[in-house]
Design an enzyme around this catalytic site. Structure first.
Site, PDB file in Angstrom:
ATOM      1  CG  ASP A 193      11.875  33.291 -24.880  1.00 20.81           C
ATOM      2  OD1 ASP A 193      12.354  34.436 -24.915  1.00 20.81           O
ATOM      3  OD2 ASP A 193      12.260  32.361 -25.605  1.00 20.81           O
TER       4      ASP A 193
ATOM      5  CB  CYS B 209      -0.938   0.015   1.204  1.00 25.16           C
ATOM      6  SG  CYS B 209      -0.062   0.185   2.781  1.00 25.16           S
TER       7      CYS B 209
ATOM      8  CG  ASP C  59      13.940  29.174 -26.221  1.00 27.89           C
ATOM      9  OD1 ASP C  59      14.438  29.385 -25.100  1.00 27.89           O
ATOM     10  OD2 ASP C  59      14.333  29.732 -27.253  1.00 27.89           O
TER      11      ASP C  59
ATOM     12  CB  CYS D 231       4.780  -0.175   1.458  1.00 29.10           C
ATOM     13  SG  CYS D 231       3.775  -1.499   2.154  1.00 29.10           S
TER      14      CYS D 231
ATOM     15  CG  ASP E  79      14.332  31.695 -21.822  1.00 33.00           C
ATOM     16  OD1 ASP E  79      14.826  32.824 -21.767  1.00 33.00           O
ATOM     17  OD2 ASP E  79      13.591  31.314 -22.739  1.00 33.00           O
TER      18      ASP E  79
END
Length: 809
Positions: free
Chosen positions: A510, A104, A696, A107, A700
């Site tokens: 951007d 579960c 992009d 764990c 950046d």
């Protein structure tokens, strides 16, 4: 009947249909479990195969007596044994391990918490969908054998993760869960008939002998439910008690075990109600809830498994003489040339040497239309060649491919726990402690009031308040939402994105490659000196030859490349062609190279780059970039949520103002260096804004890393090295619009689940304590509560309504 084959490693019987084998002493040997297989393969790979020739007894089975494996586990400390599955990054080692024994969500909490306490562990995160543990640690301070031993000590077996073995192990677990569920359901119906016949309400005039037979029959039928179907609950409870960590397995085991023992006493004495039917019903509903939760997680993990299985088993390798030979994928090497026929899967990341076609990348990116590909274009392993034959040069294999990077990032996101999930874990722990203390107090009080009812009231209280629903509420919703976003083409690489998107109030964009397509075209060359347009274009192309910036693609590949090229982010490039030192980029940057004044930009339309040398300006180069069709829809979605929009671009041309005006962005800045962008971002954050950055990923990276939530375009950077929190694989901005909707729905559903689970457990507790809830109704209520949160979370698997790109404004 033939006797079972003994395991070659430990001597225990090999189960029928076992898929575990290893080649030892030039023969294929049958093994009983993944633990024996892992150890046997490690011995062979470590050059210690002669061990099997000289041993006098079979080795100890690692799954039966895990603490006696220290000598064999030490083999994993050998560098040659670690080579296939351990990677080193500086002083830290990174490995993926398959964990056995997980039952579960608790764990996962236990494993991560225990490992993080160890000296040398930097990171430990478990993906509950496939039981894969990713661990980063200092192997100089903590050998791998000690790490594996620590997992064994808390009741979990670990071995190197291999996709095919992991899938087989999960399939075995599913089959076993189905058998346990089937046994519980079938026998419970028979137990119900036997116990109901003994109820006074039915007014059946049973003889003492028949009453006794029915009681013993119910006991006989209930025993397999307890000792076969419920084995995992008792194992989990023993493990939790050893590690002093309470989970719902403890309360479940107390309830089932207590009712079973009380039923035995009632059967022997012939007095009191049996409640074997309550044991069967509780086991059936609890097993059904866990099975549905497992299937919900595996359903989402199927997307990851599908990615792993995308690669073909073989491919056509091209020889120098033009002949083709079919080879296995594992025989492929870097630099090989492969022929990819129409309708075939591309076997590795590479570059097209000849041919043109369209490639279906929908499984990776969510883009439903095939993309045109020509000579020089990059192609990705696992994508489908649709039309023409392609000759591809192999540039990346195995873990270095884009496909592997996507799988790794997706699994990292699924294993990360956001704040809500950690809060739910802590709440469930304290709630369980409160329930157990309350049960003890209630039992003592009822023993004074009515000793005959005390046990059954405590039993009903333990069953009714089992925090199963509270444990399932958050992880099931997060896992389902992550898989849904991947179908949309948005790959989450960190788990806090879904929660973080609901707190955003500012978006920074951007321009090049983000709001625009990033496919710049050169429309004009205007010479400013004695060199003609063709010569100027050749010089510019030589400078841009080795650049990966979107601007460089507009110049194509020049026959020669400039030397000593230096990139100044946001400004331009400098390099040497022959005896001439050149600069290209922003006018002021180029003017600094010849210590003069930059000429005035001739027009406001298009993006103007200046080319110059140490003597003066040489030419203007005019580039044009097309606005993405779905950019207006994204800006409209941001504004409809009341978010502030900002455009920060390294481009100082008038195009920045044009784009901002067309999209209605009032706060737009051009000519920004990465440092300028970072400063602007930090200024916004200092004012209390929560910022989403969409870029992009080329120039950046600092801003993406500093933003509260960052999204990188999928076409811009190497996914394995991205610092963004999410990657827009499809490059479709409308996918981000839908992600906003999924994030909002996810938060609502998580809150709904937590609210329901908390209210149910809080309200049912007093009713159970005063004896208004029987164990039978308690089992029904608890199971219904768990089932409700799982089904509610599965609503996130439905894709939000979307418009095709051609229908966007």
């Amino acid at each position: 009947m033939a006797s079972p084959i003994p395991c070659y490693h430990c001597g225990l019987p090999v189960p029928a249909g076992s898929a575990y084998h290893a080649r030892v002493l030039n023969e294929q040997r049958a093994l009983c479990c993944p633990g024996c297989q892992a150890v046997a393969e490690a011995i062979v790979k470590g050059g210690l195969e002669s061990y099997y020739s000289h041993r006098s007894d079979a080795s100890i089975n690692p799954d039966t007596l895990p603490q006696a494996l220290s000598e064999e586990l030490e083999l994993y400390d050998r560098k040659d044994v670690q080579a296939p599955f351990v990677r080193h990054e500086g002083e830290l080692a990174d490995a993926s391990l398959m964990i056995e024994g997980i039952s579960c969500a608790a764990c996962g909490w236990l494993i991560e918490k225990h490992l993080r306490r160890l000296d040398g562990i930097s990171e430990a995160s478990l993906n509950l969908s496939n039981h894969r543990l990713r661990v980063r640690w200092d192997d100089a301070a903590l050998p791998l054998s000690e790490l594996l031993t620590e997992l064994r000590r808390i009741g979990y077996a670990a071995h190197p993760y291999q996709a095919d073995q992991a899938a087989e192990r999960l399939a075995q677990d599913n089959r076993r869960s189905m058998r346990q569920l089937g046994v519980a359901g079938l026998l419970w119906m028979q137990v119900m008939m036997a116990t109901m016949a003994t109820w006074p309400e039915f007014n059946i005039d049973l003889s003492p002998g028949m009453d006794s037979i029915l009681r013993w029959t119910a006991l006989l039928l209930t025993t397999p439910i307890v000792f076969y179907s419920c084995t995992d609950f008792f194992k989990g409870a023993l493990r939790d008690l050893r590690t002093r960590h309470l989970t719902m397995d403890v309360s479940v085991s107390l309830a089932i075990g207590g009712a079973y023992v009380a039923g035995i006493w009632s059967t022997i004495t012939g007095q009191g109600e049996l409640y074997f039917d309550a044991v069967g019903m509780f086991a059936l509903f609890l097993l059904a809830g866990r099975f549905l939760e497992r299937r919900a997680r595996e359903r989402t993990a199927a997307a990851t498994a599908q990615l792993v299985n995308l690669l073909p088993a073989s491919c056509l390798k091209l020889a120098d003489n033009g002949q083709t030979a079919r080879i296995l994928l594992r025989e492929l090497q870097l630099g090989d040339r492969v022929l990819v026929q129409p309708g075939a899967l591309i076997p590795a990341d590479g570059r097209i040497l000849s041919g043109q076609s369209s490639v279906d990348e929908s499984v990776l990116t969510g883009e439903y239309l095939p993309q045109a590909r020509i000579v020089g274009d990059a192609v990705t392993a696992g994508t489908l060649n649709v039309e023409g034959a392609l000759t591809v040069e192999v540039q990346a294999l195995g873990d270095n491919t884009r496909l592997s990077a996507i799988v790794g990032l997706l699994e990292r996101a699924q294993s990360d726990k956001p704040r809500l999930a950690e809060l739910a874990d802590r709440v469930s722990q304290w709630f369980l402690v409160i329930v157990l203390l309350t049960a003890a107090v209630v039992g003592i009080v009822w023993w004074q009031i009515d000793p005959q009812r005390a046990f059954w009231i405590v039993l009903a209280l333990l069953v009714a308040t089992c925090p199963c629903a509270l444990s399932l509420a958050t992880p099931t919703a997060l896992t389902t939402a992550t898989g849904t976003l991947h179908k949309l083409g948005l790959l989450l690489t960190r788990g806090h994105v879904l929660e973080g998107l609901t707190h955003i109030d500012t978006v920074i964009f951007d321009k090049t490659g983000t709001l625009t397509e990033g496919r710049l075209t050169l429309s004009e060359v205007r010479p400013l000196a004695e060199l003609d347009a063709n010569v100027c274009l050749e010089l510019a192309a030589a400078l841009e030859n080795r650049s990966e910036h979107p601007i460089a693609r507009a110049f194509g590949r020049a026959p020669q490349a400039a030397d000593a090229v230096n990139s100044v982010p946001g400004l331009g490039l400098q390099g040497s062609v022959g005896e001439r030192t050149l600069r290209i980029g922003q006018p002021d940057f180029v003017a600094d190279g010849y210590a003069g004044t930059a000429p005035e930009i001739p027009s406001k339309e298009g993006q103007w780059l200046l080319l110059g040398d140490s003597q003066g300006p040489l030419a203007w180069l005019v580039l044009n970039d097309r606005l993405r069709d779905d950019a207006p829809a994204l800006l409209q979605a941001c504004k409809s949520r009341g978010w502030k929009t900002v455009l920060l671009s390294g481009d100082s041309s008038p195009m920045v103002g044009e784009i901002a005006q067309r999209l209605g962005i009032e706060d737009a800045h051009g000519g920004m260096t990465p440092t300028d962008k970072l400063t602007h971002l930090q200024r916004l954050q200092a004012k209390g804004h929560r910022v989403l950055m969409l870029g992009d990923g080329v120039n950046d990276a600092p801003v993406l890393a500093a933003a509260d939530i960052s999204v990188a375009m999928g076409s811009a950077t190497d996914l394995a090295k991205t610092s963004a929190d999410a990657v827009l694989l499809s490059n479709r901005l409308d996918s981000l619009v839908q992600a906003f909707s999924v994030a909002r729905r996810s938060r609502h559903i998580i809150i709904e689940n937590l609210t329901w689970a908390s209210l149910y457990n809080g309200l049912i507790l007093p009713f159970a304590a005063i004896g208004w809830v029987t164990p039978l109704w308690a089992a029904l209520g608890m199971s219904a509560s768990s089932l409700l949160v799982v089904l509610n979370a599965l609503r996130l698997s439905r894709l939000p309504s979307q418009r095709r790109p051609d229908s966007l404004p």
